[in-house]
Design a protein around this motif. Sequence first.
Motif, PDB file in Angstrom:
ATOM      1  N   THR A 112      36.233   6.272 100.537  1.00  0.00           N
ATOM      2  CA  THR A 112      36.834   6.386  98.616  1.00  0.00           C
ATOM      3  C   THR A 112      35.558   6.240  97.684  1.00  0.00           C
ATOM      4  O   THR A 112      35.111   6.679  96.010  1.00  0.00           O
ATOM      5  CB  THR A 112      37.886   5.869  97.900  1.00  0.00           C
ATOM      6  OG1 THR A 112      38.944   6.787  99.088  1.00  0.00           O
ATOM      7  CG2 THR A 112      38.372   6.355  96.826  1.00  0.00           C
ATOM      8  N   LEU A 113      35.093   4.773  97.573  1.00  0.00           N
ATOM      9  CA  LEU A 113      34.122   4.838  96.951  1.00  0.00           C
ATOM     10  C   LEU A 113      32.625   5.196  97.244  1.00  0.00           C
ATOM     11  O   LEU A 113      31.948   5.461  96.036  1.00  0.00           O
ATOM     12  CB  LEU A 113      33.632   2.828  97.546  1.00  0.00           C
ATOM     13  CG  LEU A 113      35.335   2.106  97.420  1.00  0.00           C
ATOM     14  CD1 LEU A 113      33.770   0.261  98.252  1.00  0.00           C
ATOM     15  CD2 LEU A 113      35.406   1.564  95.366  1.00  0.00           C
ATOM     16  N   SER A 114      33.031   5.860  97.781  1.00  0.00           N
ATOM     17  CA  SER A 114      31.807   6.724  98.510  1.00  0.00           C
ATOM     18  C   SER A 114      31.084   7.450  97.469  1.00  0.00           C
ATOM     19  O   SER A 114      30.652   8.226  97.154  1.00  0.00           O
ATOM     20  CB  SER A 114      31.567   6.913 100.505  1.00  0.00           C
ATOM     21  OG  SER A 114      30.002   7.928 100.395  1.00  0.00           O
ATOM     22  N   THR A 115      32.230   8.839  97.936  1.00  0.00           N
ATOM     23  CA  THR A 115      32.880   9.741  96.803  1.00  0.00           C
ATOM     24  C   THR A 115      32.959   9.514  95.734  1.00  0.00           C
ATOM     25  O   THR A 115      32.152  10.523  94.670  1.00  0.00           O
ATOM     26  CB  THR A 115      33.966  10.211  97.587  1.00  0.00           C
ATOM     27  OG1 THR A 115      34.617  10.184  99.563  1.00  0.00           O
ATOM     28  CG2 THR A 115      34.540  11.435  96.465  1.00  0.00           C
ATOM     29  N   ARG A 116      33.231   8.210  94.853  1.00  0.00           N
ATOM     30  CA  ARG A 116      32.512   8.505  93.846  1.00  0.00           C
ATOM     31  C   ARG A 116      31.737   7.352  93.649  1.00  0.00           C
ATOM     32  O   ARG A 116      31.338   8.644  92.064  1.00  0.00           O
ATOM     33  CB  ARG A 116      33.837   6.683  93.603  1.00  0.00           C
ATOM     34  CG  ARG A 116      35.244   6.763  93.753  1.00  0.00           C
ATOM     35  CD  ARG A 116      36.157   5.432  93.609  1.00  0.00           C
ATOM     36  NE  ARG A 116      36.033   4.664  92.107  1.00  0.00           N
ATOM     37  CZ  ARG A 116      35.762   3.184  91.962  1.00  0.00           C
ATOM     38  NH1 ARG A 116      36.176   3.027  93.350  1.00  0.00           N
ATOM     39  NH2 ARG A 116      35.178   2.729  90.902  1.00  0.00           N
ATOM     40  N   GLY A 117      31.059   7.521  94.334  1.00  0.00           N
ATOM     41  CA  GLY A 117      29.519   7.234  94.038  1.00  0.00           C
ATOM     42  C   GLY A 117      29.074   9.042  93.663  1.00  0.00           C
ATOM     43  O   GLY A 117      28.057   9.156  92.966  1.00  0.00           O
TER      44      GLY A 117
END
Length: 111
Positions: free
Chosen positions: A81-86
């Motif tokens: 999720t953190l990667s996708t938020r980036g």
Amino acid sequence: MGVLAHWREEAGDHSGAAAAWKELLAARVRVLGPDHLDTIAAWEFLASSLGKAGDLEGAAAAVEEVVAGRVRLLDWEHPDTLSTRGHLAYRQGMAGDADAAATAFRQLLED
């Protein structure tokens, strides 16, 4: 369907790839439901194709769907999720919303 979309992408037919990903996405929503990881992956591939086709706002909207799905399935701070938020922050910036991108990147760094 996914293989067809992939090879359209590889051939440089980004609009055709986006259309194929939309078709696959609809099938996955129908068969697997909106909260299946394979459905979320189709949203992600669609976002990429839309971005390459020049639909930057559509790409950002598709990544928003990926973030929402990953939050529901994994958590706000899960590494995926953190990667996708980036990716979402990047897409927002590319679509011309620098303020939203900066805010999203700041929040991402805090998290």
